[in-house]
Motif scaffolding. Sequence first.
Motif, PDB file in Angstrom:
ATOM      1  N   UNK A 112       0.871  -1.313   0.201  1.00 54.71           N
ATOM      2  CA  UNK A 112       0.106  -0.126  -0.146  1.00 54.71           C
ATOM      3  C   UNK A 112       0.794   1.137  -0.014  1.00 54.71           C
ATOM      4  N   UNK A 113       0.451   1.997  -0.539  1.00 55.22           N
ATOM      5  CA  UNK A 113       1.286   3.594  -0.695  1.00 55.22           C
ATOM      6  C   UNK A 113       0.900   4.354   0.443  1.00 55.22           C
ATOM      7  N   UNK A 114       1.653   5.460   0.840  1.00 52.30           N
ATOM      8  CA  UNK A 114       1.208   6.300   2.024  1.00 52.30           C
ATOM      9  C   UNK A 114       0.017   7.169   1.637  1.00 52.30           C
ATOM     10  N   UNK A 115      -0.207   7.402   0.343  1.00 53.93           N
ATOM     11  CA  UNK A 115      -1.343   8.311  -0.310  1.00 53.93           C
ATOM     12  C   UNK A 115      -2.781   7.267   0.041  1.00 53.93           C
ATOM     13  N   UNK A 116      -2.494   5.960  -0.072  1.00 53.11           N
ATOM     14  CA  UNK A 116      -3.518   5.137  -0.250  1.00 53.11           C
ATOM     15  C   UNK A 116      -4.098   4.781   1.202  1.00 53.11           C
ATOM     16  N   UNK A 117      -3.004   4.539   2.213  1.00 48.93           N
ATOM     17  CA  UNK A 117      -3.225   4.552   3.670  1.00 48.93           C
ATOM     18  C   UNK A 117      -3.897   5.909   4.275  1.00 48.93           C
ATOM     19  N   UNK A 118      -3.280   6.860   3.711  1.00 48.00           N
ATOM     20  CA  UNK A 118      -4.032   8.054   4.273  1.00 48.00           C
ATOM     21  C   UNK A 118      -5.441   8.085   3.995  1.00 48.00           C
ATOM     22  N   UNK A 119      -5.697   7.836   2.519  1.00 51.71           N
ATOM     23  CA  UNK A 119      -7.106   7.814   1.974  1.00 51.71           C
ATOM     24  C   UNK A 119      -8.019   6.936   3.002  1.00 51.71           C
ATOM     25  N   UNK A 120      -7.550   5.739   3.425  1.00 52.95           N
ATOM     26  CA  UNK A 120      -8.405   4.747   3.999  1.00 52.95           C
ATOM     27  C   UNK A 120      -8.617   5.059   5.297  1.00 52.95           C
ATOM     28  N   UNK A 121      -7.553   5.843   6.059  1.00 54.05           N
ATOM     29  CA  UNK A 121      -7.817   6.467   7.437  1.00 54.05           C
ATOM     30  C   UNK A 121      -8.848   7.535   7.350  1.00 54.05           C
ATOM     31  N   UNK A 122      -8.866   8.381   6.461  1.00 55.40           N
ATOM     32  CA  UNK A 122      -9.915   9.323   6.527  1.00 55.40           C
ATOM     33  C   UNK A 122     -11.270   8.823   5.896  1.00 55.40           C
ATOM     34  N   UNK A 123     -11.231   7.830   5.173  1.00 55.50           N
ATOM     35  CA  UNK A 123     -12.703   7.513   4.536  1.00 55.50           C
ATOM     36  C   UNK A 123     -13.204   6.755   5.673  1.00 55.50           C
ATOM     37  N   UNK A 124     -12.623   5.568   6.356  1.00 52.22           N
ATOM     38  CA  UNK A 124     -13.123   4.977   7.460  1.00 52.22           C
ATOM     39  C   UNK A 124     -13.708   5.557   8.672  1.00 52.22           C
ATOM     40  N   UNK A 125     -12.956   6.744   8.982  1.00 54.49           N
ATOM     41  CA  UNK A 125     -13.320   7.608  10.170  1.00 54.49           C
ATOM     42  C   UNK A 125     -14.649   8.492   9.755  1.00 54.49           C
ATOM     43  N   UNK A 126     -14.946   8.613   8.393  1.00 52.96           N
ATOM     44  CA  UNK A 126     -16.083   9.396   7.968  1.00 52.96           C
ATOM     45  C   UNK A 126     -17.312   8.577   7.928  1.00 52.96           C
ATOM     46  N   UNK A 127     -16.950   7.108   7.725  1.00 56.40           N
ATOM     47  CA  UNK A 127     -17.887   6.126   7.287  1.00 56.40           C
ATOM     48  C   UNK A 127     -18.664   5.871   8.682  1.00 56.40           C
ATOM     49  N   UNK A 128     -20.036   6.032   8.899  1.00 57.90           N
ATOM     50  CA  UNK A 128     -20.915   5.570   9.799  1.00 57.90           C
ATOM     51  C   UNK A 128     -20.670   4.347  10.700  1.00 57.90           C
ATOM     52  N   UNK A 129     -20.270   3.252   9.701  1.00 56.76           N
ATOM     53  CA  UNK A 129     -20.163   1.763  10.199  1.00 56.76           C
ATOM     54  C   UNK A 129     -18.721   1.643  10.412  1.00 56.76           C
ATOM     55  N   UNK A 130     -17.815   1.857   9.758  1.00 51.79           N
ATOM     56  CA  UNK A 130     -16.367   1.463   9.971  1.00 51.79           C
ATOM     57  C   UNK A 130     -15.650   2.077  10.868  1.00 51.79           C
ATOM     58  N   UNK A 131     -16.104   3.423  11.245  1.00 56.05           N
ATOM     59  CA  UNK A 131     -15.395   4.222  12.228  1.00 56.05           C
ATOM     60  C   UNK A 131     -15.485   3.807  13.567  1.00 56.05           C
ATOM     61  N   UNK A 132     -16.616   2.698  13.949  1.00 61.30           N
ATOM     62  CA  UNK A 132     -16.781   2.329  14.938  1.00 61.30           C
ATOM     63  C   UNK A 132     -16.295   0.832  14.976  1.00 61.30           C
ATOM     64  N   UNK A 133     -15.457   0.375  13.949  1.00 57.25           N
ATOM     65  CA  UNK A 133     -15.320  -1.067  13.985  1.00 57.25           C
ATOM     66  C   UNK A 133     -13.829  -1.207  13.701  1.00 57.25           C
ATOM     67  N   UNK A 134     -13.093   0.057  13.047  1.00 58.41           N
ATOM     68  CA  UNK A 134     -11.765   0.055  12.783  1.00 58.41           C
ATOM     69  C   UNK A 134     -11.069   0.907  13.967  1.00 58.41           C
ATOM     70  N   UNK A 135     -10.679   0.849  14.688  1.00 52.35           N
ATOM     71  CA  UNK A 135     -10.137   1.332  16.162  1.00 52.35           C
ATOM     72  C   UNK A 135      -8.513   1.302  16.490  1.00 52.35           C
ATOM     73  N   UNK A 136      -7.902   0.742  15.495  1.00 53.06           N
ATOM     74  CA  UNK A 136      -6.472   0.578  15.517  1.00 53.06           C
ATOM     75  C   UNK A 136      -5.771   0.366  14.024  1.00 53.06           C
ATOM     76  N   UNK A 137      -4.539   0.365  13.986  1.00 51.66           N
ATOM     77  CA  UNK A 137      -3.842   0.316  12.807  1.00 51.66           C
ATOM     78  C   UNK A 137      -3.917  -1.311  12.594  1.00 51.66           C
ATOM     79  N   UNK A 138      -3.700  -1.876  13.300  1.00 57.86           N
ATOM     80  CA  UNK A 138      -3.977  -3.503  12.987  1.00 57.86           C
ATOM     81  C   UNK A 138      -5.025  -3.852  12.225  1.00 57.86           C
ATOM     82  N   UNK A 139      -6.169  -3.220  12.934  1.00 54.67           N
ATOM     83  CA  UNK A 139      -7.598  -3.606  12.407  1.00 54.67           C
ATOM     84  C   UNK A 139      -7.662  -2.965  10.718  1.00 54.67           C
TER      85      UNK A 139
END
Length: 296
Positions: free
Chosen positions: A215-242
């Motif tokens: 994964x590129x740095x840009x892709x990981x950064x995108x995933x982090x922002x997208x996950x924390x904006x998503x109503x379902x995933x932001x409560x299920x992805x609460x660590x870098x390992x997840x």
Amino acid sequence: MSSDVKWIKLSTQMFEDEKIRLIESMPEADTILIIWVKLLAQAGKTNASGYIYLAENIPYTDEMLATIFNRPLPTVRLALKTLEQFGMIEVNHDHMICISNWEKHQNIDGLEKLREQNRLRKQKERERKKFLLSHDSHVTVTDGHATDIEEEKELDIDKEKKEKKKKPSPKYETCDITLAEKLYKLILEHDEKFKKPNLEKWANDIRLMRERDDRTVEQIDYLIEWVQKHPFWRSNVLSASKLRDKATTLILQIKGEKEPKVNIGTHNKQNGGYPNERTQQNNGNVDTSEYDDLSL
């Protein structure tokens, strides 16, 4: 190595894990999974923060593990290669095997408490022996006191060695710790009481996303922002390992949401849909063009 710890944790949902399911589709699935559990048990016996070794400076060879696990050498090598590719184990430059995310399989706080209890118990035992010896002769007490001092020095040396082994030099880069801090900051925006994690551990998981998962740095950064904006995933992805475990699922969902919806009806086909439907399509999807060339 400690003989006081005789257990490890296994989740009842371990066979629902994506990596386990992928392994189960392989020809040697059962043997690989047995070797995985044996490695977990061996790491528990070694009791060194997930590391597996015969002695502090003697790593296990493939041949040694084949003998200990009572499995053919080619099968053991296949299992080790598979588990390393899936990020379930790591092998450092000294050929030491380490279980990734060891805290999932062992109560770290409980182990520290157990070690402290053992230390206090041994200290009380030495004090009791000193007291009994003091009633025999002054010479005996002196000799016993000297012995205790030597034992305490040896304990201090062993403790320093274990602490050094527990805290290996970090392998992650600045971009990894920056992304780890960003994920933590975004989680705090939704839960200000979220317990501060081990950011170095998070940074290492992000490093593995870059180096092992491509994964590129840009892709990981995108995933982090997208996950924390998503109503379902932001409560299920609460660590870098997840985040790493669910990355493929998240990317598939992002790409799925990007695909245009098909409108049924002659009017829709000819005129591009009713105005309110076109507005809903335009507003409902996030622009994920930067993920078009993402390799899954």
